[in-house]
Design an enzyme around this catalytic site. Structure first.
Site, PDB file in Angstrom:
ATOM      1  N   ALA A 163     -86.066  -8.019  38.397  1.00 52.81           N
ATOM      2  CA  ALA A 163     -85.259  -6.705  38.248  1.00 52.81           C
ATOM      3  C   ALA A 163     -85.305  -6.031  37.026  1.00 52.81           C
ATOM      4  O   ALA A 163     -85.496  -4.744  36.992  1.00 52.81           O
ATOM      5  CB  ALA A 163     -83.424  -6.787  38.389  1.00 52.81           C
ATOM      6  N   ASP A 180     -75.552  -8.269  40.651  1.00 53.59           N
ATOM      7  CA  ASP A 180     -75.269  -9.454  41.478  1.00 53.59           C
ATOM      8  C   ASP A 180     -76.060 -10.663  41.298  1.00 53.59           C
ATOM      9  O   ASP A 180     -76.662 -11.252  42.217  1.00 53.59           O
ATOM     10  CB  ASP A 180     -75.167  -9.064  42.923  1.00 53.59           C
ATOM     11  CG  ASP A 180     -74.882 -10.309  43.974  1.00 53.59           C
ATOM     12  OD1 ASP A 180     -73.808 -10.941  43.332  1.00 53.59           O
ATOM     13  OD2 ASP A 180     -75.088 -10.112  45.017  1.00 53.59           O
TER      14      ASP A 180
END
Length: 332
Positions: A163, A180
């Protein structure tokens, strides 16, 4: 989580030993080591699946009290019976506090449940879910059938990547960014995504005006909140003008859990306004969250509140706090 099919899966001897260590000799109980002198155990029907990726050990267990349970690196991530508590708390407060959210970037989320909750919002045009682990995503997509519609949605863009690297290279910005992520454990794949340098230099510049960041922040109970929760809260305070911590009890986690929401715009909704936005924006009925429960979740008990106010630790690459346990690999 949905129906799963029991399967035979080729795996390494080391992984067999790891998964076997979760279950007693009779195969009747799942056991997770929360700390050196504390374990969490419950009755097990069977092991439905076990496997390993480059980054993590993976298991799906059928348990008596919580239904099907996803376990990664020996830590329970999600349980069929109560995952809605975690995912509703993770997703809906930030989207409801935003005036008109259109785009969401989810860091992690391979299970698909975070994206499922985002897609309940009528205003959302695009959800980008970026998980580092293809094997986890493929497994969840195949066997956690409750999220099949989510993975098939045209509004969802699924990317397999770190990410951090994905945010760095993308030019677009987002109304909401969601963390998350797995808990920060030593040797795990994502502790660097909790650091001040990541928040300040990479994540915040990718938020639109009035953008909001929210992350899961680990155990937040009276005895556990100093492990990572207070530090994540304090780290975000160094980067954003407005930071809100909130908690809820998740039975399968055997603890109160914490989330932290951050923005450069104030959070000023009351319970009635939240309920009105739920009715206006969300398709279907939420099982856990409403206006009153969210407002009450932001009120900490005295012990936790004082710890948040007094916390001085800031997450860096060289000075991170970890939960008990150890992962298989670090991010590149």
């Amino acid at each position: 989580m949905g129906e799963a099919v029991e399967m035979v899966y080729e795996t390494t001897d080391s992984l067999k030993n790891h998964v076997s260590s979760l279950v007693d000799q009779k195969g009747d109980w799942y056991e997770e080591e929360i700390d050196d002198d504390l374990k969490w155990s419950f009755a097990l029907n069977r092991v439905l699946h076990r496997g390993a990726s480059k980054y993590q050990d993976i298991a799906l267990l059928d348990t008596k009290p919580f239904g099907k349970v996803l376990v990664i690196d020996g830590k329970m991530q999600s349980a069929e019976m109560d995952e809605f508590i975690y995912h509703e708390c993770l997703i809906h407060p930030s989207l409801l506090c935003h005036p008109n959210p259109k785009s969401v970037f989810i860091m992690g989320g391979g299970e698909g449940s975070a994206a499922r909750e985002v897609l309940k919002h009528k205003t959302i045009d695009r959800v980008l879910m970026c998980d580092i682990d293809q094997e986890v995503v493929d497994f969840c997509r195949k066997y956690l059938t409750i999220n099949k519609e989510t993975f098939d949605s045209k509004r969802l863009c699924l990317v397999i990547n770190d990410a951090k690297l994905e945010l760095e290279t993308r030019e677009e910005k987002y109304d909401i960014i969601v963390g998350d992520l797995a808990d920060p454990v030593e040797g795990g794949p994502c502790y660097q995504l909790y650091t001040i340098s990541f928040y300040e230099k990479i994540l915040k510049p990718k938020l639109n005006h009035q953008g909001i960041f929210v992350t899961q922040a680990g155990p937040a109970g009276v005895l556990t909140h100093k492990e990572v929760f207070s530090s994540i809260y304090n780290t975000l305070k160094q980067v954003f003008k407005y930071v809100v911590a909130y908690t809820a009890h998740v039975p399968s986690y055997a603890d109160t859990w914490g989330w932290v929401m951050a923005s450069d715009q104030p959070f000023d909704l009351n319970a009635q306004q939240i309920d009105e936005k739920i009715n206006e924006r969300i398709e279907g009925e939420l099982l856990y969250l409403n206006g009153d429960s969210f407002i009450s979740s932001t009120t900490m008990n005295k012990s936790v509140r004082q710890s948040l106010l007094k916390e001085t630790h800031v997450y860096t690459e060289n000075d991170a706090r970890f939960l008990h346990g150890f992962g298989r690999a670090c991010c590149a």
